[in-house]
Design a protein around this motif. Structure first.
Motif, mmCIF file in Angstrom:
data_model
loop_
_atom_site.group_PDB
_atom_site.id
_atom_site.type_symbol
_atom_site.label_atom_id
_atom_site.label_comp_id
_atom_site.label_asym_id
_atom_site.label_seq_id
_atom_site.Cartn_x
_atom_site.Cartn_y
_atom_site.Cartn_z
ATOM 1 N N MET A 120 0.821 -1.213 0.000
ATOM 2 C CA MET A 120 0.000 0.000 0.000
ATOM 3 C C MET A 120 0.855 1.263 0.000
ATOM 4 O O MET A 120 0.487 2.285 -0.581
ATOM 5 C CB MET A 120 -0.910 0.010 1.232
ATOM 6 N N ALA A 121 2.018 1.189 0.657
ATOM 7 C CA ALA A 121 2.841 2.388 0.839
ATOM 8 C C ALA A 121 3.814 2.638 -0.291
ATOM 9 O O ALA A 121 4.369 3.729 -0.405
ATOM 10 C CB ALA A 121 3.620 2.279 2.157
ATOM 11 N N THR A 122 4.033 1.637 -1.164
ATOM 12 C CA THR A 122 5.086 1.766 -2.151
ATOM 13 C C THR A 122 4.683 2.666 -3.318
ATOM 14 O O THR A 122 3.514 2.720 -3.704
ATOM 15 C CB THR A 122 5.511 0.385 -2.684
ATOM 16 N N ASP A 123 5.663 3.369 -3.859
ATOM 17 C CA ASP A 123 5.481 4.089 -5.116
ATOM 18 C C ASP A 123 6.341 3.457 -6.207
ATOM 19 O O ASP A 123 6.624 4.055 -7.233
ATOM 20 C CB ASP A 123 5.827 5.573 -4.949
ATOM 21 N N THR A 124 6.766 2.202 -5.939
ATOM 22 C CA THR A 124 7.624 1.432 -6.849
ATOM 23 C C THR A 124 6.756 0.508 -7.698
ATOM 24 O O THR A 124 5.717 0.030 -7.226
ATOM 25 C CB THR A 124 8.621 0.592 -6.017
ATOM 26 N N PRO A 125 7.115 0.217 -8.938
ATOM 27 C CA PRO A 125 6.357 -0.748 -9.742
ATOM 28 C C PRO A 125 6.232 -2.093 -9.028
ATOM 29 O O PRO A 125 7.152 -2.540 -8.347
ATOM 30 C CB PRO A 125 7.187 -0.880 -11.026
ATOM 31 N N VAL A 126 5.075 -2.723 -9.212
ATOM 32 C CA VAL A 126 4.778 -3.991 -8.544
ATOM 33 C C VAL A 126 4.528 -5.069 -9.591
ATOM 34 O O VAL A 126 3.817 -4.851 -10.570
ATOM 35 C CB VAL A 126 3.543 -3.864 -7.618
ATOM 36 N N MET A 127 5.116 -6.240 -9.349
ATOM 37 C CA MET A 127 4.928 -7.411 -10.202
ATOM 38 C C MET A 127 4.507 -8.572 -9.318
ATOM 39 O O MET A 127 5.070 -8.767 -8.238
ATOM 40 C CB MET A 127 6.239 -7.750 -10.938
ATOM 41 N N ILE A 128 3.505 -9.338 -9.753
ATOM 42 C CA ILE A 128 3.065 -10.490 -8.982
ATOM 43 C C ILE A 128 3.134 -11.754 -9.823
ATOM 44 O O ILE A 128 2.934 -11.728 -11.037
ATOM 45 C CB ILE A 128 1.633 -10.308 -8.434
ATOM 46 N N ALA A 129 3.425 -12.863 -9.151
ATOM 47 C CA ALA A 129 3.423 -14.182 -9.779
ATOM 48 C C ALA A 129 2.419 -15.042 -9.016
ATOM 49 O O ALA A 129 2.753 -15.613 -7.971
ATOM 50 C CB ALA A 129 4.811 -14.812 -9.751
ATOM 51 N N PRO A 130 1.167 -15.108 -9.489
ATOM 52 C CA PRO A 130 0.136 -15.829 -8.741
ATOM 53 C C PRO A 130 0.403 -17.333 -8.673
ATOM 54 O O PRO A 130 0.985 -17.928 -9.585
ATOM 55 C CB PRO A 130 -1.141 -15.546 -9.539
ATOM 56 N N ALA A 131 -0.074 -17.951 -7.594
ATOM 57 C CA ALA A 131 -0.006 -19.398 -7.425
ATOM 58 C C ALA A 131 -1.096 -19.810 -6.447
ATOM 59 O O ALA A 131 -1.159 -19.284 -5.334
ATOM 60 C CB ALA A 131 1.364 -19.833 -6.915
#
Length: 397
Positions: free
Chosen positions: A111-122
């Motif tokens: 919630m606090a980040t201003d960095t790009p986010v990448m997720i790998a669902p499983a």
């Protein structure tokens, strides 16, 4: 390319969390600094000690850790990375991200980040296919979150379908693409795959026994290294990979035309099982069976696609790789084929029925180059593809 980058790795709670140990190792091999964060559920599958030892950094676990808050507050922690990577991203974690919940360290950082986010669902296949998960996925993608996978496959719970965590090389490729690279970034590679079908009449044809699995695996491995892949495939059993420039064909002559149209490329890998012959004057109508009378078929030779490209005077790819499926004298026949066709490398394999290789999940190959023959151990077709792609990248860079 990745050297000097910093990744905040959030490890969710799922059986696939064990793959993060290899992911950390491979990232650090590339010069990446990895700051690990583990949810409480993740600790049920991998130990913080293992993660910390591989990352070379302390694991962050608790939101209200006074010592760590004094050294680096969670707000600062959320912003020092170049990328926040969540792997595995469970259904629960995705739901919290999509709905803005921040009840622990991992979700608060997100919630606090201003960095790009990448997720790998499983997750379990039913959980992945549930309407709520798909709504959450759409929300996250709309918020600009990059999604890697999931893959189809067997689940730890015994079910099969989409929901498996992407393999480590696939996640690495996604990370490299995020930062604009990969060893084959900016290079075009042509891959042919599958069989060709040569018609006898509208309902019958001549073909080779090829599922297209090896060609597809090679294309995927090249994509993971950053290449632009032009994928020319006959009617294969295996679905073509996502992300390629796809060209579907039926016959050898159609495949040659598609290959020539795709040039120029830096490299070409001819993994297709092309029929050597076609029926002369294939019938436009179904040939009717008549008792006591057998049809007479005459054949013409199909174009030699590998030799055509390997022997081009102008516009020849810098690296031309052929395949040799042999049942006898594998090395001798493949070596002769490399010289006769004029290609740089030949990937030879023994396809006698007892090997189970043709149409199977594994392959045992010998890479034949100008320097000689190099035997590779029997391994899965994906592993063969990754090894070949890495060799190709080394040759082109």
């Amino acid at each position: 390319m990745l050297a000097g980058k910093r990744i905040l790795l959030i490890i969710g709670g799922g059986i696939a969390a064990y793959k993060c140990l290899e992911l950390i190792r491979r990232l650090r091999d590339r010069g990446v600094s990895v700051t690990p964060v583990m949810t409480r559920a993740a600790e049920e599958f991998v130990t913080p000690l293992s993660v910390s030892a591989l990352a070379g950094e302390a694991v962050h676990q608790e939101l209200f850790d006074l010592t760590k808050e004094a050294e680096m507050g969670h707000i600062q922690l959320s912003r020092v990375a170049d990328l926040v990577l969540v792997a595995p991203a469970t259904a629960d974690l995705m739901a919290k991200m999509a709905n803005g919940l921040a009840g622990d360290l991992a979700t608060t950082l997100l919630m606090a980040t201003d960095t790009p986010v990448m997720i790998a669902p499983a997750m379990n296949v039913r959980m992945w296919q549930h309407a709520a998960t798909q709504r959450n996925l759409a929300l996250l993608q709309g918020d600009g979150v990059t999604v890697v996978g999931p893959n189809d496959g067997d689940m730890a719970c015994g079910e099969f379908g989409p929901g498996r965590l992407s393999e480590v090389p696939e996640i690495l490729t996604a990370v490299e693409r995020h930062f604009g690279g990969g060893p084959l970034a900016g290079k075009r590679v042509l891959v042919t795959s599958g069989p060709t079908h040569e018609p006898i009449d509208p309902v019958r044809y001549i073909a080779n026994r090829s599922s297209g699995a090896q060609g597809t695996a090679i294309a995927e491995a090249l994509l993971r290294l950053g290449a632009e892949v032009i994928f020319v495939t006959g009617p294969a059993d295996v679905a073509p990979p996502k992300g390629v420039v796809l060209r579907r064909v039926e016959t050898a002559r159609e495949m040659l035309a598609a290959v020539e149209a795709a040039l120029p490329v830096e490299a070409a890998v001819f993994a297709a099982a092309v029929a050597d012959w076609r029926v002369r004057g294939a019938s436009d109508s179904k040939i009717k069976k008549q008792a006591g009378q057998l049809p007479s078929l005459e054949f013409d030779e199909n174009p030699d696609i590998l030799a055509t490209v390997a022997q081009m005077k102008a516009g020849r790819p810098a690296l031309v790789v052929g395949f040799a499926a042999e049942t006898d004298d594998v090395i001798a026949n493949a070596t002769s084929k490399r010289q006769r066709k004029g290609c740089d490398w030949i990937v030879a394999n023994d396809v006698r029925p007892e090997t189970g290789i043709m149409g199977g999940a594994e392959n045992a190959v010998t890479l034949i180059t100008e320097e000689g023959a190099e035997d590779w151990p029997r391994m899965g077709k994906r592993a063969v593809a990754e090894r070949l792609a890495e060799r190709l990248a080394a040759a082109l860079t």
